[in-house]
Design an enzyme around this catalytic site. Structure first.
Site, PDB file in Angstrom:
ATOM      1  N   ASP A 198       0.873  -1.179   0.000  1.00 30.47           N
ATOM      2  CA  ASP A 198       0.000   0.000   0.000  1.00 30.47           C
ATOM      3  C   ASP A 198       0.907   1.225   0.000  1.00 30.47           C
ATOM      4  O   ASP A 198       1.512   1.563   1.017  1.00 30.47           O
ATOM      5  CB  ASP A 198      -0.905  -0.041   1.240  1.00 30.47           C
ATOM      6  CG  ASP A 198      -1.637   1.267   1.481  1.00 30.47           C
ATOM      7  OD1 ASP A 198      -1.812   2.055   0.532  1.00 30.47           O
ATOM      8  OD2 ASP A 198      -2.048   1.501   2.645  1.00 30.47           O
TER       9      ASP A 198
ATOM     10  N   TYR B  17     -18.940   8.175  -5.856  1.00 27.41           N
ATOM     11  CA  TYR B  17     -17.998   9.200  -5.402  1.00 27.41           C
ATOM     12  C   TYR B  17     -16.944   9.443  -6.490  1.00 27.41           C
ATOM     13  O   TYR B  17     -16.339   8.495  -6.994  1.00 27.41           O
ATOM     14  CB  TYR B  17     -17.341   8.725  -4.111  1.00 27.41           C
ATOM     15  CG  TYR B  17     -16.455   9.720  -3.394  1.00 27.41           C
ATOM     16  CD1 TYR B  17     -16.871  10.314  -2.217  1.00 27.41           C
ATOM     17  CD2 TYR B  17     -15.183  10.030  -3.874  1.00 27.41           C
ATOM     18  CE1 TYR B  17     -16.044  11.201  -1.525  1.00 27.41           C
ATOM     19  CE2 TYR B  17     -14.358  10.915  -3.201  1.00 27.41           C
ATOM     20  CZ  TYR B  17     -14.794  11.496  -2.040  1.00 27.41           C
ATOM     21  OH  TYR B  17     -13.977  12.372  -1.366  1.00 27.41           O
TER      22      TYR B  17
ATOM     23  N   ASP C 105      -6.791   3.697  -1.772  1.00 29.19           N
ATOM     24  CA  ASP C 105      -6.605   3.200  -0.408  1.00 29.19           C
ATOM     25  C   ASP C 105      -7.918   3.221   0.364  1.00 29.19           C
ATOM     26  O   ASP C 105      -8.258   2.262   1.073  1.00 29.19           O
ATOM     27  CB  ASP C 105      -5.516   3.992   0.324  1.00 29.19           C
ATOM     28  CG  ASP C 105      -5.717   5.502   0.249  1.00 29.19           C
ATOM     29  OD1 ASP C 105      -6.547   5.987  -0.554  1.00 29.19           O
ATOM     30  OD2 ASP C 105      -5.012   6.213   0.998  1.00 29.19           O
TER      31      ASP C 105
ATOM     32  N   SER D  33      -1.947  10.563   7.103  1.00 32.62           N
ATOM     33  CA  SER D  33      -1.577  11.926   6.714  1.00 32.62           C
ATOM     34  C   SER D  33      -2.821  12.786   6.511  1.00 32.62           C
ATOM     35  O   SER D  33      -2.792  14.005   6.657  1.00 32.62           O
ATOM     36  CB  SER D  33      -0.710  11.912   5.450  1.00 32.62           C
ATOM     37  OG  SER D  33      -1.330  11.166   4.416  1.00 32.62           O
TER      38      SER D  33
END
Length: 203
Positions: A5, A64, A70, A88
């Site tokens: 990832d 969306y 992710d 983050s």
């Protein structure tokens, strides 16, 4: 089999159930010794063609626009509930019967604290993760921590309506204290990747 990832500041590696994190600046030195499946939100990172991009295989039910891969895989790992990914950035997404209904993006914890510090040196502090949110703050560190935590928790509580709450991300663990119906799973994104691989007959 290795799963990866790739985020904005770090890459998270899953290798047969064991996980580790590599700073994104050092990720180029990572040696590929097995079949590697990955997702990537970092435009600066280019993966070798021998690696398999799972984003291309994912059929995720959502209207969306611009949903990060992710977030999609974290949500894909569950059927119904709220998914919080606190890294983050902090994202909050709503899933219902396998369909993504939408979500919210907030700054990550570090970004909040940097914003306060940029206003005044007196507002530079760490987060008090033991704060009692039922008591009005009486000192600056608690006032800042209250604002940061409540901005996430109130949104989650407004959206949850009794649904299960799933939390992941490097800053996610302490939110569990304030969300009693929540489940913390640091590997939620990897669970979504493994689910897809099993569905595709690749593992």
């Amino acid at each position: 089999m290795i799963l990866c990832d790739i985020g904005n500041t770090s890459a998270h590696i899953w290798n047969n159930g064991r996980t580790n994190t590599i700073n994104i600046e050092k990720f180029g030195n990572f040696k590929i010794k097995d079949t590697l499946y990955y997702i990537n939100v970092n435009d600066r990172v280019r993966m070798p063609e021998v690696c398999k991009n799972l984003e291309k295989l994912l059929n995720f039910k959502s209207t969306y626009k611009g949903l990060g891969v992710d977030r999609a895989f974290a949500c894909y790992s569950i059927n119904t509930g709220i998914v919080i990914d606190s890294g983050s950035a902090t994202t909050i997404d709503l899933m219902n019967n396998g369909t993504h209904l939408g979500g919210v993006i907030l700054p990550g914890i570090e970004s909040y604290l940097q914003a306060y510090a940029s206003i005044s040196p007196r507002l530079k502090c760490h987060l008090n993760t033991q704060l009692d949110l039922d008591t009005l703050p009486q000192r600056t560190i608690d006032a800042i921590s209250y604002g940061v935590l409540k901005s996430v928790i109130d949104i989650v509580n407004n959206l949850s309506c009794g649904r299960d709450i799933y939390i992941t991300g490097s800053n996610g663990a302490f939110f569990q204290r304030y969300l009693p119906n929540s489940i913390y799973n640091k590997n939620l994104i990897f669970d979504g990747m493994l689910k897809l691989l099993k569905e595709e007959g690749l593992c």
